[in-house]
Design a protein around this motif. Structure first.
Motif, PDB file in Angstrom:
ATOM      1  N   LEU A  11       0.827  -1.248  -0.098  1.00 18.00           N
ATOM      2  CA  LEU A  11       0.033   0.028   0.025  1.00 18.00           C
ATOM      3  C   LEU A  11       0.888   1.217   0.053  1.00 18.00           C
ATOM      4  CD1 LEU A  11      -2.711  -0.712   2.538  1.00 18.00           C
ATOM      5  CD2 LEU A  11      -3.074  -0.610   0.164  1.00 18.00           C
ATOM      6  N   LEU A  13       0.558   5.445   0.549  1.00 17.59           N
ATOM      7  CA  LEU A  13      -0.276   6.378   1.011  1.00 17.59           C
ATOM      8  C   LEU A  13       0.575   7.792   0.634  1.00 17.59           C
ATOM      9  CD1 LEU A  13      -2.536   7.539   2.849  1.00 17.59           C
ATOM     10  CD2 LEU A  13      -0.777   7.842   4.871  1.00 17.59           C
ATOM     11  N   THR A  26       5.177   4.017   1.364  1.00 17.38           N
ATOM     12  CA  THR A  26       4.637   2.623   1.042  1.00 17.38           C
ATOM     13  C   THR A  26       5.342   1.597   2.105  1.00 17.38           C
ATOM     14  OG1 THR A  26       5.289   3.170  -1.315  1.00 17.38           O
ATOM     15  CG2 THR A  26       4.978   0.801  -0.973  1.00 17.38           C
ATOM     16  N   VAL A  38      -5.235  -4.891   4.965  1.00 18.10           N
ATOM     17  CA  VAL A  38      -5.077  -3.688   4.138  1.00 18.10           C
ATOM     18  C   VAL A  38      -5.619  -2.464   5.050  1.00 18.10           C
ATOM     19  CG1 VAL A  38      -5.970  -2.407   2.069  1.00 18.10           C
ATOM     20  CG2 VAL A  38      -5.203  -4.769   2.001  1.00 18.10           C
ATOM     21  N   ARG A  39      -6.729  -2.377   5.937  1.00 17.65           N
ATOM     22  CA  ARG A  39      -7.353  -1.514   6.433  1.00 17.65           C
ATOM     23  C   ARG A  39      -6.013  -1.137   7.752  1.00 17.65           C
ATOM     24  NH1 ARG A  39     -11.676  -3.843   8.485  1.00 17.65           N
ATOM     25  NH2 ARG A  39     -12.631  -3.286   6.649  1.00 17.65           N
ATOM     26  N   ALA A  42      -3.143   0.595   6.544  1.00 14.56           N
ATOM     27  CA  ALA A  42      -3.466   1.784   6.059  1.00 14.56           C
ATOM     28  C   ALA A  42      -3.558   2.971   7.196  1.00 14.56           C
ATOM     29  CB  ALA A  42      -5.039   2.130   5.344  1.00 14.56           C
ATOM     30  N   TYR A  43      -4.176   2.377   8.400  1.00 22.38           N
ATOM     31  CA  TYR A  43      -4.067   3.053   9.608  1.00 22.38           C
ATOM     32  C   TYR A  43      -2.577   3.330  10.189  1.00 22.38           C
ATOM     33  CZ  TYR A  43      -9.263   2.652  10.110  1.00 22.38           C
ATOM     34  OH  TYR A  43     -10.347   2.921   9.971  1.00 22.38           O
ATOM     35  N   LEU A  61      -4.841   6.726  -1.234  1.00 25.24           N
ATOM     36  CA  LEU A  61      -4.182   5.353  -0.781  1.00 25.24           C
ATOM     37  C   LEU A  61      -4.249   4.307  -1.804  1.00 25.24           C
ATOM     38  CD1 LEU A  61      -3.492   3.640   1.555  1.00 25.24           C
ATOM     39  CD2 LEU A  61      -5.919   2.869   2.103  1.00 25.24           C
TER      40      LEU A  61
END
Length: 116
Positions: A11, A13, A26, A38-39, A42-43, A61
């Motif tokens: 991922l 951001l 990344t 994934v969530r 991301a956090y 994202l």
């Protein structure tokens, strides 16, 4: 990604700030995924940015290294809580496809109906 049957290997951001600067980070996933991991990543990326009073003008994202989710090997897990979340997430995805995207979601955003 789930709806398109894809899983991400990483991922990225990207944050854009009012002054025209940007910040990008990344993070590679332990294994390709389109689920809770994934969530969580991301956090973690948002936390790594250390935002306090930043004036953001854009947030992106992006899933990197996308592959067909059918190519992801299903691993046996000893984490019952994670396994339960994945099963629940798959059930919610089926409900959303059958009815509409907003038909199921977190209870914290559900409207309250008061009896008169």
């Amino acid at each position: 990604m789930c709806r398109r049957g894809q899983a991400a290997r990483a991922l990225t951001l990207t944050l854009r700030f009012a002054g025209g600067t940007s910040w990008e980070k990344t993070r590679r996933l332990p294994e390709p995924s389109a689920h809770d991991d994934v969530r969580t990543i991301a956090y973690q990326l948002m936390d790594a940015a250390g935002l306090q009073r930043a004036h953001l003008t854009g947030i992106v994202l992006k899933g990197d290294g996308l592959i067909d989710a059918g190519q992801v090997a299903e691993q046996i897990t000893l984490d019952a809580a994670r396994e339960s979340r994945l099963v629940a997430e798959q059930a919610m995805d089926r409900i959303r496809r059958k009815f509409r995207p907003a038909s199921v979601g977190p209870a914290t955003v559900a409207p309250l109906h008061r009896a008169s």
